[in-house]
Enzyme design. Structure first.
Site, short mmCIF file in Angstrom:
data_model
loop_
_atom_site.label_atom_id
_atom_site.label_comp_id
_atom_site.label_asym_id
_atom_site.label_seq_id
_atom_site.Cartn_x
_atom_site.Cartn_y
_atom_site.Cartn_z
N LYS A 217 0.82 -1.21 0.00
CA LYS A 217 0.00 0.00 0.00
C LYS A 217 0.86 1.27 0.00
O LYS A 217 0.60 2.21 -0.75
CB LYS A 217 -0.93 -0.03 1.21
CG LYS A 217 -1.90 1.12 1.30
CD LYS A 217 -2.96 0.87 2.35
CE LYS A 217 -2.41 0.88 3.76
NZ LYS A 217 -2.01 -0.43 4.28
N THR B 133 3.99 1.50 -0.96
CA THR B 133 4.72 1.52 -2.22
C THR B 133 3.85 2.08 -3.34
O THR B 133 4.30 2.90 -4.16
CB THR B 133 5.20 0.09 -2.58
OG1 THR B 133 5.98 -0.41 -1.50
CG2 THR B 133 6.03 0.09 -3.85
N ARG C 59 2.41 8.29 7.18
CA ARG C 59 2.74 8.15 8.60
C ARG C 59 4.22 7.87 8.78
O ARG C 59 4.90 7.39 7.87
CB ARG C 59 1.94 7.01 9.23
CG ARG C 59 0.45 7.27 9.36
CD ARG C 59 -0.26 6.01 9.84
NE ARG C 59 -0.15 4.93 8.89
CZ ARG C 59 -0.35 3.64 9.18
NH1 ARG C 59 -0.64 3.29 10.40
NH2 ARG C 59 -0.25 2.73 8.23
N LYS D 282 7.70 -6.86 10.25
CA LYS D 282 7.30 -6.16 9.04
C LYS D 282 8.46 -5.49 8.32
O LYS D 282 8.48 -5.35 7.11
CB LYS D 282 6.23 -5.11 9.40
CG LYS D 282 5.60 -4.44 8.19
CD LYS D 282 4.52 -3.48 8.63
CE LYS D 282 3.90 -2.77 7.43
NZ LYS D 282 2.87 -1.78 7.85
N ALA E 255 -3.35 1.21 12.79
CA ALA E 255 -4.78 1.19 12.45
C ALA E 255 -5.53 0.06 13.16
O ALA E 255 -6.75 0.12 13.25
CB ALA E 255 -4.96 1.05 10.95
N PHE F 35 -3.40 -0.72 7.20
CA PHE F 35 -4.02 -2.03 7.05
C PHE F 35 -5.15 -2.00 6.02
O PHE F 35 -5.10 -1.23 5.06
CB PHE F 35 -4.47 -2.57 8.40
CG PHE F 35 -3.33 -2.87 9.34
CD1 PHE F 35 -2.28 -3.68 8.95
CD2 PHE F 35 -3.28 -2.32 10.61
CE1 PHE F 35 -1.21 -3.95 9.80
CE2 PHE F 35 -2.22 -2.57 11.46
CZ PHE F 35 -1.19 -3.40 11.05
N PHE G 133 3.36 -7.96 -9.41
CA PHE G 133 4.60 -8.65 -9.05
C PHE G 133 5.07 -9.45 -10.27
O PHE G 133 4.27 -9.80 -11.15
CB PHE G 133 4.37 -9.58 -7.86
CG PHE G 133 4.28 -8.85 -6.54
CD1 PHE G 133 5.31 -8.88 -5.63
CD2 PHE G 133 3.13 -8.13 -6.21
CE1 PHE G 133 5.24 -8.21 -4.41
CE2 PHE G 133 3.03 -7.45 -5.00
CZ PHE G 133 4.09 -7.50 -4.11
N TRP H 42 7.09 -1.04 -7.94
CA TRP H 42 8.31 -1.50 -7.29
C TRP H 42 9.45 -1.55 -8.30
O TRP H 42 10.56 -1.10 -8.01
CB TRP H 42 8.11 -2.89 -6.68
CG TRP H 42 9.21 -3.29 -5.72
CD1 TRP H 42 9.20 -3.17 -4.37
CD2 TRP H 42 10.49 -3.85 -6.07
NE1 TRP H 42 10.39 -3.62 -3.85
CE2 TRP H 42 11.20 -4.04 -4.86
CE3 TRP H 42 11.10 -4.21 -7.27
CZ2 TRP H 42 12.49 -4.57 -4.81
CZ3 TRP H 42 12.40 -4.73 -7.24
CH2 TRP H 42 13.07 -4.91 -6.02
#
Length: 555
Positions: free
Chosen positions: A69, A71, A92, A103, A272, A300, A380, A408
């Site tokens: 998200k 990215t 954030r 993570k 969140a 999230f 991906f 990405w």
């Protein structure tokens, strides 16, 4: 190449050059080295906010496979700037808990990152430290007052709800005893630690409109009761002035840059699943005052961050997004369809079809808020054309526009199609946000509405403690506050094992915490913890620094 290796190939621009893109003179910046600066609140122009386009990025229910998200948020910002839309990404700040836990970092990935990523992930400009110190100052003042023989307010230690915080995952601190070691060390009592991102001070920082609002909200923090059953707030301890002093710099948003040299404002960091999950109102309004488009995210899945973004932040700040982008991935949808982690790279159209029930529910939820929705498929290398076409077909059935983003690997170039779609939807959108509930409803009705409408629950069950908490909230006159439900991010339900689109489940509210300073109450469901623990193999084991100070292992 890893994220940090890619980041290290980029020649950063002096932060003054980034500020100039927003029309900010260098004299207005408070520099934190060459590549970071704080922005003064005077740059916010309330009169310009409605003229600009706010884009929220959310996601399907998170999985270990990841949706990317952040990215996508950064890549979309690059793409919008590439097509001539003056855009700032507003995010954030990362917490050290996830950075060193399971993570990893939270600054995007590949060629879609905010920089300098090491600084942002590790300490940054000290905002988390300031929140932690302000929170723990109040904890120290509470225990000092309990022990005092001359200035005591008569606080009943058994009723104190204020814990301490630290920005680290440490399960052993969830429940502790303080005040041991004799009378000089205070009054023994049971308490514990939460992670800093779960601090009410963090929530207050992110929901305050200005410094005066911040100080007032800090004073409104509920602490507990006296022995004669009178409520005690932080202002009764004269704590809010000193706490605000510690947050004097932290209230100012931070300016950094994307890989492609576009502005990024990063400020605040509530989770969140246990808080409201969005950056500060001040940062969002700052971006809207300085740019034509602002891309921001909510933590999230849509059921957590986005719901709170709309029902708490937007209502409080008077904001209405022009478009909402829901991020999905082929591999995450296959995971929701029952595929194990080690088989996600293999084509599996049957599992993908089953997993798309989760996407379908989130799209339904987007439309409940009367907003203009978009689906972004974060591509991906292992995705097949057949799998992508299946998702495109599903989006056509759901009558929601979809575009593939390959950010990405390609950065802004891989988001240009998504950017054109987003700009078109935002500029043509005539919808205005319709919150899910009215703050004046009862707590039970607000919780029931979210649980049934957004999660898909059949019913809500309250434990005896939660029922007692409700009585306390009503007696304090706080029942008209919005609700910030603490729930697992792994499922639409309160059971992390129920993937996809669970149905006919019961949400259990086991307690309800008061965050009167932040301006909401927190129904806690399931086994959600406000102090996470480290995994068996934490990311910290892979992070290192060489003799020249170059960091490796952050991702």
């Amino acid at each position: 190449m890893t994220d940090i290796e890619i980041a290290n190939t980029i020649q950063l621009k002096p932060i003054g050059e980034i500020a100039a893109k927003l029309g900010i003179d260098s004299d207005m910046l408070e520099f934190y080295g060459k590549y970071k600066a704080k922005l003064p609140l005077s740059l916010i122009d309330e009169n310009r906010l409605r003229e600009k386009h706010l884009i929220l990025v959310s996601a399907i229910s998170p999985t270990p496979a990841g949706e990317g998200k952040t990215t996508v948020s950064i890549g979309l910002t690059e793409g919008l700037n590439r097509i001539g839309k003056k855009t700032t990404v507003v995010l954030r700040e990362p917490s050290l808990g996830p950075v060193f836990g399971i993570k990893g970092g939270a600054t995007g990935g590949g060629y879609s990152q905010v920089l300098p990523m090491e600084d942002i992930n590790l300490h940054f400009t000290g905002d988390f430290n300031a929140v932690e110190k302000a929170h723990n100052l109040l904890a120290a003042l509470i225990d000092n007052n309990i022990q005092s023989k001359t200035t005591s307010l008569g606080i009943d230690p058994r009723t104190v709800t204020w814990k301490r915080v630290m920005d680290m995952n440490d399960r052993s601190l969830r429940h502790i005893i303080v005040g041991l070691g004799g009378t000089a060390s205070g009054i023994p009592r049971e308490t514990g630690f939460d992670i800093t991102a779960a601090s009410e001070v963090m929530a207050i920082l992110c929901l305050s409109e200005d410094f005066a609002d911040l100080k007032e909200r800090l004073g409104n923090i509920f602490i507990g009761y006296t022995y004669d059953k009178q409520p005690i707030y932080a202002r009764d301890l004269k704590a809010n002035g000193a706490m605000a002093a510690l947050l004097k710099e932290a209230i100012k948003p931070n300016l950094v840059q994307t890989i492609e040299g576009n502005p990024a404002i990063i400020h605040g960091g509530p989770f969140a699943n246990i808080a409201q999950g969005t950056n500060s109102i001040i940062a969002t309004k700052m971006g809207l005052s300085l740019s034509d488009f602002v891309v921001t995210e909510a933590g999230f899945g849509f059921d957590l961050g986005a719901e709170k973004f709309f029902d708490i932040k937007c209502v409080k700040a008077g904001l209405s997004p022009s478009a909402v982008v829901l991020v999905a991935t082929v591999r995450a949808l296959k995971y929701h369809g029952g595929v194990k982690m080690d088989a996600l790279k293999e084509e599996n159209k049957e599992a993908l079809r089953k997993g798309m029930e989760n996407l379908e529910k989130h799209v339904e939820n987007m439309k409940k808020f009367n907003i203009c929705p978009i689906v972004a498929l974060n591509r991906f290398a292992t995705d097949t054309d057949a799998e992508i076409e299946l998702i495109a077909d599903k989006c056509r059935q759901l009558e929601v526009p979809m575009e593939v983003a390959d950010v990405w690997a390609q950065g802004g170039k891989g988001a240009e199609k998504l950017a054109r779609l987003t700009a078109k939807v935002a500029e043509q959108c005539v919808c205005r946000l319709h919150p899910l509930y009215d703050w004046n409803w009862s707590i039970e009705k607000k919780v029931e509405t979210i649980a049934k409408e957004i999660y898909g629950a059949a019913a809500i069950d309250y434990t005896s403690q939660a029922k007692n908490d409700l009585k306390k909230i009503i007696s304090l006159g706080l029942d008209k506050l919005p609700v910030c439900i603490a729930k697992t991010q792994k499922s639409l339900s309160d059971n992390p094992k129920l993937l996809g689109r669970p149905k006919d489940f019961i949400v259990t509210v086991r307690q309800i915490e008061i965050a009167s300073g932040a301006g909401f109450v927190i129904p806690i469901t399931g086994d959600i913890m406000r102090m996470p623990g480290l995994p068996d193999s934490p990311s910290a084991e892979r992070i290192d620094v060489d003799k020249e100070g170059h960091i490796s292992g952050l991702f």
